[in-house]
Design a protein around this motif. Structure first.
Motif, PDB file in Angstrom:
ATOM      1  N   GLU A  66     -15.344   7.196   6.019  1.00  0.00           N
ATOM      2  CA  GLU A  66     -14.618   6.357   5.067  1.00  0.00           C
ATOM      3  C   GLU A  66     -13.112   6.406   5.303  1.00  0.00           C
ATOM      4  O   GLU A  66     -12.630   7.245   6.065  1.00  0.00           O
ATOM      5  CB  GLU A  66     -14.948   6.799   3.642  1.00  0.00           C
ATOM      6  N   SER A  67     -12.406   5.537   4.620  1.00  0.00           N
ATOM      7  CA  SER A  67     -10.964   5.432   4.780  1.00  0.00           C
ATOM      8  C   SER A  67     -10.290   6.770   4.494  1.00  0.00           C
ATOM      9  O   SER A  67     -10.586   7.413   3.485  1.00  0.00           O
ATOM     10  CB  SER A  67     -10.466   4.363   3.811  1.00  0.00           C
ATOM     11  N   GLY A  68      -9.417   7.184   5.406  1.00  0.00           N
ATOM     12  CA  GLY A  68      -8.657   8.411   5.183  1.00  0.00           C
ATOM     13  C   GLY A  68      -9.342   9.671   5.688  1.00  0.00           C
ATOM     14  O   GLY A  68      -8.842  10.774   5.489  1.00  0.00           O
TER      15      GLY A  68
ATOM     16  N   LYS B  30     -10.056   9.348  11.232  1.00  0.00           N
ATOM     17  CA  LYS B  30     -10.508   8.715  12.480  1.00  0.00           C
ATOM     18  C   LYS B  30      -9.310   8.302  13.338  1.00  0.00           C
ATOM     19  O   LYS B  30      -9.245   8.622  14.519  1.00  0.00           O
ATOM     20  CB  LYS B  30     -11.361   7.470  12.175  1.00  0.00           C
ATOM     21  N   THR B  31      -8.365   7.585  12.710  1.00  0.00           N
ATOM     22  CA  THR B  31      -7.190   7.135  13.462  1.00  0.00           C
ATOM     23  C   THR B  31      -6.409   8.343  13.972  1.00  0.00           C
ATOM     24  O   THR B  31      -5.946   8.362  15.118  1.00  0.00           O
ATOM     25  CB  THR B  31      -6.288   6.261  12.567  1.00  0.00           C
ATOM     26  N   THR B  32      -6.282   9.362  13.115  1.00  0.00           N
ATOM     27  CA  THR B  32      -5.536  10.560  13.519  1.00  0.00           C
ATOM     28  C   THR B  32      -6.194  11.200  14.748  1.00  0.00           C
ATOM     29  O   THR B  32      -5.498  11.663  15.660  1.00  0.00           O
ATOM     30  CB  THR B  32      -5.463  11.555  12.347  1.00  0.00           C
ATOM     31  N   THR B  33      -7.524  11.206  14.793  1.00  0.00           N
ATOM     32  CA  THR B  33      -8.218  11.752  15.970  1.00  0.00           C
ATOM     33  C   THR B  33      -7.820  10.954  17.207  1.00  0.00           C
ATOM     34  O   THR B  33      -7.444  11.524  18.234  1.00  0.00           O
ATOM     35  CB  THR B  33      -9.756  11.687  15.770  1.00  0.00           C
TER      36      THR B  33
HETATM   37  N1  LIG Z   1       1.772  10.795  10.093  1.00  0.00           N
HETATM   38  C1  LIG Z   1       1.155  11.230   9.010  1.00  0.00           C
HETATM   39  N2  LIG Z   1       1.763  12.082   8.154  1.00  0.00           N
HETATM   40  C2  LIG Z   1       1.143  12.571   7.052  1.00  0.00           C
HETATM   41  N3  LIG Z   1      -0.127  12.267   6.736  1.00  0.00           N
HETATM   42  C3  LIG Z   1      -0.791  11.432   7.547  1.00  0.00           C
HETATM   43  C4  LIG Z   1      -0.206  10.871   8.716  1.00  0.00           C
HETATM   44  N4  LIG Z   1      -1.117  10.075   9.329  1.00  0.00           N
HETATM   45  C5  LIG Z   1      -2.221  10.137   8.563  1.00  0.00           C
HETATM   46  N5  LIG Z   1      -2.037  10.940   7.494  1.00  0.00           N
HETATM   47  C6  LIG Z   1      -3.044  11.272   6.479  1.00  0.00           C
HETATM   48  O1  LIG Z   1      -4.170  11.800   7.178  1.00  0.00           O
HETATM   49  C7  LIG Z   1      -5.371  11.347   6.587  1.00  0.00           C
HETATM   50  C8  LIG Z   1      -6.229  10.663   7.623  1.00  0.00           C
HETATM   51  O2  LIG Z   1      -5.612   9.449   7.991  1.00  0.00           O
HETATM   52  P1  LIG Z   1      -6.223   8.457   9.085  1.00  0.00           P
HETATM   53  O3  LIG Z   1      -5.261   7.345   9.277  1.00  0.00           O
HETATM   54  O4  LIG Z   1      -6.601   9.237  10.280  1.00  0.00           O
HETATM   55  O5  LIG Z   1      -7.541   7.925   8.351  1.00  0.00           O
HETATM   56  P2  LIG Z   1      -8.616   6.900   8.868  1.00  0.00           P
HETATM   57  O6  LIG Z   1      -9.917   7.615   8.907  1.00  0.00           O
HETATM   58  O7  LIG Z   1      -8.164   6.235  10.104  1.00  0.00           O
HETATM   59  O8  LIG Z   1      -8.658   5.842   7.661  1.00  0.00           O
HETATM   60  P3  LIG Z   1      -8.815   4.234   7.702  1.00  0.00           P
HETATM   61  O9  LIG Z   1     -10.282   3.947   7.816  1.00  0.00           O
HETATM   62  O10 LIG Z   1      -8.269   3.803   6.365  1.00  0.00           O
HETATM   63  O11 LIG Z   1      -8.016   3.724   8.835  1.00  0.00           O
HETATM   64  C9  LIG Z   1      -4.971  10.454   5.425  1.00  0.00           C
HETATM   65  O12 LIG Z   1      -5.078  11.207   4.244  1.00  0.00           O
HETATM   66  C10 LIG Z   1      -3.544  10.077   5.717  1.00  0.00           C
HETATM   67  O13 LIG Z   1      -2.835   9.888   4.514  1.00  0.00           O
END
Ligand SMILES: Nc1ncnc2c1ncn2[C@@H]1O[C@H](COP(=O)(O)OP(=O)(O)OP(=O)(O)O)[C@@H](O)[C@H]1O
Ligand SMILES: [Mg+2]
Length: 427
Positions: free
Chosen positions: A47-49, A52-55
């Motif tokens: 789910e969102s957050g 995934k993107t961070t990985t």
């Molecule tokens: N540069 C950053 N600094 C601080 N917190 C961050 C940063 N990038 C992401 N986060 C936090 O890390 C968590 C994971 O974010 P991420 O963008 O990886 O989620 P995601 O799985 O890709 O979600 P989505 O499906 O909405 O794209 C979130 O709680 C976000 O707020």
């Protein structure tokens, strides 16, 4: 789908923590491990957050990762140091506790009437041993920290050096095989061009990311041609005709036309912008594409087009794909294996068919229950399962780890849950 069994990307205990003010951290990715074989499509859902993107961004080195390793083609490209620093701290605490225990033991023995000199002697010997152990642990971990820092910073340089060395060898061989001065001149000229490109070579260029938001990731002041060609120019390629030819070719490959090259991103539809993003990553001839929710912002009919395009590029160019999505229905037909993430953790990882046939983790089941089917009968009965981690798991006695339940099917659980899942599978 068929693919060779060679591992292209290996993510090992990846942790990416963000500082959120004094003493507070957000564990966006926490101890995630998986690998991607060459030619495979690996789906990452959650789910969102959930991180995934961070990985994806950690893999392409947009961050200095907190802990863990990422290997690409066997070379370590990301390395964090936190786990080693923690190991040093743990060794220091263990050493202090050991010394205190030894002193206490000595005191008690003397009080009970043991020979003081002998007790002192024994204490000294054991202290030296403990100190030696502590020193070794510190030294080993310091070495690991130094090597992690080096790889994190210099993996591209090391890679470029290797490429340049291999070109030099090829040049020697080619020169030895030449019979005339003209041939020799040609070899030298070729070598110089290749060397110039190679000296700009970065190993992470072999990994390209298609970003989640197509409009934010395209510079509005640049034409499509400049956007797509940017990577080549940074790479040291200057030949304008060569660049134009390549851009036109790629545009056609992604279903756009030459005339689009002179336009700006705002003049395109969402699906077309996503194609520009794909063209920009494919032109670098990557071996791995990280497609971060490339279709979430698009209309269902365009979603299918973009997925088909990625599929075609994959079979045509042999690209390996890490496909990120927040919904399982999108990755179902496209992925060979799927990893499910929840709040920074990988909770289940299995071949695609296996995950749909035997979902085990309650979170995966809840994701599956959210997929609608075009069948009114089924839809009438479909019950949405909600996932509440506090109610589902009791980790007060034993914490969870990643365990392999059937070959290639991993699940994040503790011993008791593992037995329960095994029973469910009839094992
Ligand atoms: N540069 C950053 N600094 C601080 N917190 C961050 C940063 N990038 C992401 N986060 C936090 O890390 C968590 C994971 O974010 P991420 O963008 O990886 O989620 P995601 O799985 O890709 O979600 P989505 O499906 O909405 O794209 C979130 O709680 C976000 O707020
Ligand atoms: Mg994201």
């Amino acid at each position: 789908m068929e693919h060779q069994e060679e591992t292209l990307l290996k993510v090992e205990h990846l942790c990416q923590y963000f500082k959120m003010g004094p003493g507070r951290e957000l564990k966006a990715v926490d101890d995630v491990s998986f690998d991607i074989k060459k030619g495979e499509v690996f789906g990452l859902v959650g789910e969102s957050g959930c991180g995934k993107t961070t990985t994806g961004r950690s893999i392409i080195k947009l961050y200095d990762i907190t802990s863990g390793n990422v290997y690409f083609k066997g070379q370590r490209i990301c390395a964090g140091t936190r786990s080693y620093k923690e190991a040093i701290r743990a060794a220091r605490t263990a050493y202090r506790e050991k010394i205190a225990a030894l002193d206490k033991q000595k005191k008690e023995e003397i009080e009970q009437g043991a020979d003081r000199a002998q007790a002192e002697e024994l204490n000294k010997k054991l202290r030296t041993e403990a100190e030696e152990q502590y020193r070794t642990a510190v030294l080993e971990n310091r070495k690991l920290i130094a090597s992690a820092k080096h790889d994190q910073k210099f993996c591209d340089k090391d890679h470029a050096e290797k490429v340049v060395a291999s070109f030099k060898e090829e040049r020697e061989k080619a020169l030895a095989a030449c019979s005339s001065d003209e041939e020799r001149k040609k070899v030298e000229k070729d070598y110089k061009t290749r060397l110039r490109v190679a000296s700009h070579e970065r190993i992470v260029n072999r990994i390209q990311m298609i970003f989640q938001d197509p409009i934010a990731s395209l510079n509005p002041r640049m034409t499509v041609r400049d956007i797509i060609a940017e990577g080549l120019i940074i790479h040291g390629i200057k030949d304008k005709d060569y660049i134009d030819e390549k851009v036109y070719n790629i545009l056609e490959k992604v279903g756009l036309v030459r005339e689009h090259a002179g336009r700006y991103p705002h003049e395109f539809s969402g699906g077309q912008r996503q194609r520009i993003g794909i063209a920009r990553s494919v032109i670098m001839e990557p071996e791995l594409i990280i497609a971060d929710e490339p279709v979430s912002a698009l209309d269902v009919s365009i979603q299918a087009q973009v997925i088909n395009l990625l599929n075609d590029l994959r079979s045509e160019l042999g690209i390996t794909v890490l496909f990120i999505a927040h919904d399982l229905s999108v990755v179902k037909y496209f992925s060979d294996r799927i990893g499910v993430m929840y709040f920074g953790k990988m909770v289940e990882l299995a071949p695609s068919d296996e995950l749909f046939a035997h979902p085990l983790h309650p979170y995966t089941r809840s994701l599956l229950s959210a997929i609608p089917l075009p069948d009114p009968q089924y839809e009438k009965q479909r019950r949405r399962i909600t996932y509440n981690p506090l109610a589902e798991h009791d980790y007060s006695v034993e914490g969870p780890t990643m365990r392999e339940i059937t070959p290639g099917h991993f699940i994040y659980c503790n011993g008791a849950e593992f037995e329960k899942y095994k029973e469910e599978l009839g094992l």
